[in-house]
Design a protein around this motif. Structure first.
Motif, PDB file in Angstrom:
ATOM      1  N   VAL A 122      -3.867   7.569 -13.413  1.00  0.00           N
ATOM      2  CA  VAL A 122      -3.176   7.046 -12.288  1.00  0.00           C
ATOM      3  C   VAL A 122      -4.263   6.487 -11.236  1.00  0.00           C
ATOM      4  CG1 VAL A 122      -1.767   7.746 -10.050  1.00  0.00           C
ATOM      5  CG2 VAL A 122      -1.307   8.692 -12.345  1.00  0.00           C
ATOM      6  N   MET A 123      -3.916   5.369 -10.687  1.00  0.00           N
ATOM      7  CA  MET A 123      -4.838   4.737  -9.792  1.00  0.00           C
ATOM      8  C   MET A 123      -4.248   4.679  -8.289  1.00  0.00           C
ATOM      9  SD  MET A 123      -5.948   2.245 -12.414  1.00  0.00           S
ATOM     10  CE  MET A 123      -4.701   2.670 -13.662  1.00  0.00           C
ATOM     11  N   PHE A 124      -5.098   4.427  -7.155  1.00  0.00           N
ATOM     12  CA  PHE A 124      -4.726   4.063  -6.064  1.00  0.00           C
ATOM     13  C   PHE A 124      -5.840   3.293  -5.087  1.00  0.00           C
ATOM     14  CE2 PHE A 124      -4.777   4.825  -1.369  1.00  0.00           C
ATOM     15  CZ  PHE A 124      -3.759   4.083  -0.854  1.00  0.00           C
ATOM     16  N   PRO A 125      -5.407   2.120  -4.507  1.00  0.00           N
ATOM     17  CA  PRO A 125      -4.279   1.302  -4.738  1.00  0.00           C
ATOM     18  C   PRO A 125      -3.794   0.784  -5.912  1.00  0.00           C
ATOM     19  CG  PRO A 125      -5.755  -0.089  -3.561  1.00  0.00           C
ATOM     20  CD  PRO A 125      -6.433   1.380  -3.732  1.00  0.00           C
ATOM     21  N   MET A 144     -11.739   3.298   6.935  1.00  0.00           N
ATOM     22  CA  MET A 144     -12.378   4.179   5.845  1.00  0.00           C
ATOM     23  C   MET A 144     -13.673   3.570   5.163  1.00  0.00           C
ATOM     24  SD  MET A 144      -8.978   5.970   4.173  1.00  0.00           S
ATOM     25  CE  MET A 144      -7.948   4.461   4.234  1.00  0.00           C
ATOM     26  N   VAL A 198       0.799  -1.212  -0.133  1.00  0.00           N
ATOM     27  CA  VAL A 198       0.046   0.124  -0.092  1.00  0.00           C
ATOM     28  C   VAL A 198       0.691   1.070  -0.025  1.00  0.00           C
ATOM     29  CG1 VAL A 198      -1.741   1.183   1.351  1.00  0.00           C
ATOM     30  CG2 VAL A 198      -1.799  -1.122   1.051  1.00  0.00           C
ATOM     31  N   TRP A 243      -7.216  -3.587   4.216  1.00  0.00           N
ATOM     32  CA  TRP A 243      -6.510  -2.513   5.026  1.00  0.00           C
ATOM     33  C   TRP A 243      -7.491  -1.421   4.800  1.00  0.00           C
ATOM     34  CZ3 TRP A 243      -6.075   1.834   2.251  1.00  0.00           C
ATOM     35  CH2 TRP A 243      -5.943   1.880   0.772  1.00  0.00           C
ATOM     36  N   TYR A 244      -8.612  -1.292   3.827  1.00  0.00           N
ATOM     37  CA  TYR A 244      -9.460  -0.011   3.755  1.00  0.00           C
ATOM     38  C   TYR A 244     -10.350  -0.186   4.839  1.00  0.00           C
ATOM     39  CZ  TYR A 244     -12.523   2.872   1.160  1.00  0.00           C
ATOM     40  OH  TYR A 244     -13.401   3.903   0.910  1.00  0.00           O
ATOM     41  N   VAL A 295      -3.795  11.846  -8.963  1.00  0.00           N
ATOM     42  CA  VAL A 295      -5.033  11.414  -8.550  1.00  0.00           C
ATOM     43  C   VAL A 295      -5.470  11.924  -7.094  1.00  0.00           C
ATOM     44  CG1 VAL A 295      -4.019   9.266  -7.263  1.00  0.00           C
ATOM     45  CG2 VAL A 295      -6.171   9.170  -8.485  1.00  0.00           C
ATOM     46  N   VAL A 328      -6.461  10.941  -3.624  1.00  0.00           N
ATOM     47  CA  VAL A 328      -6.525   9.564  -2.686  1.00  0.00           C
ATOM     48  C   VAL A 328      -7.294   9.991  -1.523  1.00  0.00           C
ATOM     49  CG1 VAL A 328      -4.434   8.840  -3.597  1.00  0.00           C
ATOM     50  CG2 VAL A 328      -4.104  10.109  -1.472  1.00  0.00           C
ATOM     51  N   GLU A 329      -8.029   8.766  -1.041  1.00  0.00           N
ATOM     52  CA  GLU A 329      -8.751   8.904   0.341  1.00  0.00           C
ATOM     53  C   GLU A 329      -8.054   8.550   1.281  1.00  0.00           C
ATOM     54  OE1 GLU A 329     -12.164   6.221   0.573  1.00  0.00           O
ATOM     55  OE2 GLU A 329     -13.204   7.203   2.149  1.00  0.00           O
ATOM     56  N   MET A 378     -18.282  13.711   3.178  1.00  0.00           N
ATOM     57  CA  MET A 378     -17.233  14.590   2.441  1.00  0.00           C
ATOM     58  C   MET A 378     -17.926  15.211   1.148  1.00  0.00           C
ATOM     59  SD  MET A 378     -13.776  12.306   2.651  1.00  0.00           S
ATOM     60  CE  MET A 378     -14.518  10.640   2.388  1.00  0.00           C
ATOM     61  N   ALA A 413     -14.580   4.896  -2.446  1.00  0.00           N
ATOM     62  CA  ALA A 413     -13.709   5.003  -3.394  1.00  0.00           C
ATOM     63  C   ALA A 413     -12.269   5.458  -2.815  1.00  0.00           C
ATOM     64  CB  ALA A 413     -14.090   6.170  -4.538  1.00  0.00           C
ATOM     65  N   PRO A 414     -11.295   4.492  -3.011  1.00  0.00           N
ATOM     66  CA  PRO A 414     -10.044   4.621  -2.619  1.00  0.00           C
ATOM     67  C   PRO A 414      -9.607   6.025  -3.224  1.00  0.00           C
ATOM     68  CG  PRO A 414     -10.202   2.381  -2.578  1.00  0.00           C
ATOM     69  CD  PRO A 414     -11.488   3.193  -3.023  1.00  0.00           C
ATOM     70  N   HIS A 415      -9.778   6.072  -4.368  1.00  0.00           N
ATOM     71  CA  HIS A 415      -9.336   7.236  -5.061  1.00  0.00           C
ATOM     72  C   HIS A 415     -10.325   7.720  -6.024  1.00  0.00           C
ATOM     73  CE1 HIS A 415      -8.630   4.279  -8.516  1.00  0.00           C
ATOM     74  NE2 HIS A 415      -9.076   5.382  -9.249  1.00  0.00           N
ATOM     75  N   ILE A 416     -10.164   9.208  -6.459  1.00  0.00           N
ATOM     76  CA  ILE A 416     -11.142   9.757  -7.308  1.00  0.00           C
ATOM     77  C   ILE A 416     -10.070  10.284  -8.516  1.00  0.00           C
ATOM     78  CG2 ILE A 416     -13.073  11.454  -7.700  1.00  0.00           C
ATOM     79  CD1 ILE A 416     -13.117  11.808  -4.716  1.00  0.00           C
ATOM     80  N   ALA A 417     -10.485  10.131  -9.801  1.00  0.00           N
ATOM     81  CA  ALA A 417     -10.062  10.813 -10.712  1.00  0.00           C
ATOM     82  C   ALA A 417      -9.622  12.213 -10.498  1.00  0.00           C
ATOM     83  CB  ALA A 417     -10.367  10.430 -12.050  1.00  0.00           C
ATOM     84  N   LEU A 418      -8.662  13.039 -11.377  1.00  0.00           N
ATOM     85  CA  LEU A 418      -8.510  14.276 -11.222  1.00  0.00           C
ATOM     86  C   LEU A 418      -9.779  15.031 -12.153  1.00  0.00           C
ATOM     87  CD1 LEU A 418      -4.896  15.012 -11.357  1.00  0.00           C
ATOM     88  CD2 LEU A 418      -6.357  14.701  -9.457  1.00  0.00           C
TER      89      LEU A 418
END
Ligand SMILES: [Zn+2]
Lengths: 147, 383
Positions: free
Chosen positions: A37-40, B133, A16, B127-128, A102, A104-105, B142, B246-251
């Motif tokens: 770009v992505m996470f994870p 989260m 991670v 892990w999330y 990106v 990230v949360e 949020m 969502a662990p990530h969001i696009a720009l």
């Protein structure tokens, strides 16, 4: 980071963030076709449906895009931190926008709404989450305001 | 205006709330029986069923109580759009010409407190959840926090939506929370996920709803007051939208599945937002209702502040929203929630909504559900 040099620290999960590291970085994926770009890390790209990604180290700093404060103990499981209603401490959660990459949360090191503002500068750190059965301190990632 | 294909000819509901000793499935069975009675049909007349439940058992097993008639029974599980997906499937089964009479069923019974998220089933790593989260409430906090920052919505509006919900719920005998709350009580309740307090959030709950659908040209066999389904649409998220878990969001930014589902539904119905007399909008928390007013096309972003202050979305207002108290007063049994909205709209269009009846003979009504993992369902009804 280490609160007690005798305590061994382990990451909440492999892959991670970089570990061990004095300057931790989150590990993400970059699409080799479109650059998304992505996470994870993940295989497959939700932007172009491409099937090829490479693992990259994400930027350490960014700006707070939005945030909240987790005001009640999350259900455990899945939460591994302190969920005891008597001693639970609220924690901040937000999205940090890493420039050109990106959003990230992440957990935040600050839980006071007065000290959190959209747009503020943030940097990555690691924080203790809980102590496992082997007495090791399990670490997860968080972003902290840059003074 | 398109030709009518499908009509709702019978509705049934088991009251929402907490019902010790009554299983979710039994609430579904009760709703089916009351829908059959409403349409004046027997269970054996029903040719097909779509049943939805997220955590109260496989709906098709209810035939052991309703009667083993051999009908086609398909279970639907589709997150928070489970009920909407059951209705969408039933609608298309009749529209296709395959069947004349069928039923969409939704029921559920959830544990107390916020939903416990199964990270694996949601395609997320352990892990999330372990890191704290995997909570839907955080997303809502949020999303509205960012929205308030961008569009000038205030805490007063958040409290106003809850105040309206509990006031409308107090006029609904099937609602869970029927005690009106003042704006001050709403603001002063425990802060769960800044800026949202306890009384700004709905809770997972229990309940059941069933809707009987028929070919439009046969509707008058069953009822004098058919309500026609003009559109039923379900959409998932596109790249760049901001969704729950969502662990990530696009720009880059995309407006999200609600905007897509809404536009598709209006196109299918040949109508627009200004044509709607009533709207039931997903109000997982009070901020969601505010954002969904704009995402569904009923106003511009930011206009909600003024609209709420003017009472535009009250039962007596220009566009009544969540006339039965919404998720806030009814709770959210996932399988039943979307069908509850349609049930309420049918009551309103029939003129049977009693104390909470929208005045001036409403003729059109809109429903919208939203939920994990970024899915929206919209229906448009007209009489
Ligand atoms: Zn790509």
């Amino acid at each position: 980071m280490a609160t007690d040099s005798a305590t061994k620290q382990v990451p909440v999960s492999e892959g991670v963030f970089t570990w061990p590291s004095d300057e931790p970085r989150l590990l993400g994926s970059k699409c080799t076709d479109c650059g998304n770009v992505m996470f994870p890390t993940q295989s497959g790209c939700p932007k172009c449906s491409g099937q090829s990604t490479e693992t990259i180290e994400l930027g350490r700093t960014g700006t707070l895009w939005t945030w909240t404060v987790q005001g009640y103990p999350p259900k455990s499981p899945p939460y591994a931190g302190n969920a005891d209603p008597k001693t639970f401490e609220a924690f901040g959660v937000g999205y940090v926008e890493l420039p050109g990459e990106v959003k990230v949360e992440t957990r935040l090191t600050v839980n006071d709404p007065e000290q959190l503002n959209i747009g503020m500068e943030m940097e990555l750190t690691l924080v203790p989450l809980y102590t496992n059965d082997d007495g090791e301190e399990v670490m997860t990632f968080a972003f902290a305001p840059i003074n | 205006m398109t030709t009518d294909d499908v009509a709702i000819v019978g509705i049934g509901m088991h009251p929402f709330g907490r019902h010790e000793g009554v299983s979710g499935m039994d609430m579904g069975v009760a709703a089916v029986r009351s829908a059959c009675a409403d349409a004046g049909v027997q269970w054996e007349d029903i040719q097909f069923a779509f049943g939805g439940s997220a955590s109260a058992g496989a709906p098709d097993t209810m035939v052991s109580k309703l009667g083993l008639t051999g009908l086609q029974f398909i279970n639907v599980v589709n997150g928070c759009a489970t009920g909407g997906s059951a209705l969408f499937s039933a609608y298309n089964s009749i529209k296709s010409g395959m069947f004349d009479l069928g039923i969409a069923i939704g029921f559920d019974k959830h544990d107390r407190g916020a939903f416990r998220v199964n990270t694996k089933a949601s395609g997320l790593s352990d892990w999330y959840g372990e890191s704290g989260m995997a909570l839907t409430t955080q997303f809502f906090g949020m999303k509205i926090n960012r929205y308030m920052h961008e569009h000038g919505i205030t805490e007063d509006s958040l409290a106003r939506v809850s105040e309206k919900a509990f006031r409308n719920g107090s006029k609904n005998e099937n609602a869970w929370r029927r005690r009106p709350l003042s704006m001050e009580e709403v603001k002063q309740s425990a802060m769960l996920s800044y800026p949202l307090t306890q009384y700004m959030f709905c809770s997972p709950g229990e309940g059941g709803v069933a809707l009987i659908l028929a070919r439009a040209d046969q509707a008058h066999k069953y009822t004098d007051t058919p309500v026609f389904l003009k559109a039923a649409v379900v959409r998932s998220r596109r790249f760049g939208s901001f969704e729950v878990m969502a662990p990530h969001i696009a720009l880059e930014h995309n407006a999200g599945p609600t905007v897509d589902a809404s536009a598709a539904a209006f196109e299918m119905a040949g109508m627009g937002p200004d044509d709607m007399d009533i709207a039931q909008l997903q109000d997982t928390e009070s901020g969601a209702e505010i954002m969904h007013m704009a995402e569904n096309g009923f106003c511009e972003h930011g206009e909600q502040e003024h609209m709420l202050a003017m009472g535009d979305t009250e039962i007596t207002g220009r566009l009544p929203v969540n006339t039965d108290g919404g998720c806030l007063a009814n709770g959210e049994p996932i399988g039943a929630s979307g069908l509850r909205q349609v049930y309420e709209n049918v009551l309103q269009l029939r003129g049977d909504a009693g104390e909470r009846q929208v005045p001036n003979d409403p003729k059109t009504a809109y429903t919208h559900v939203y939920g994990a993992p970024g899915i929206s369902g919209v229906t448009i009804l007209a009489k």
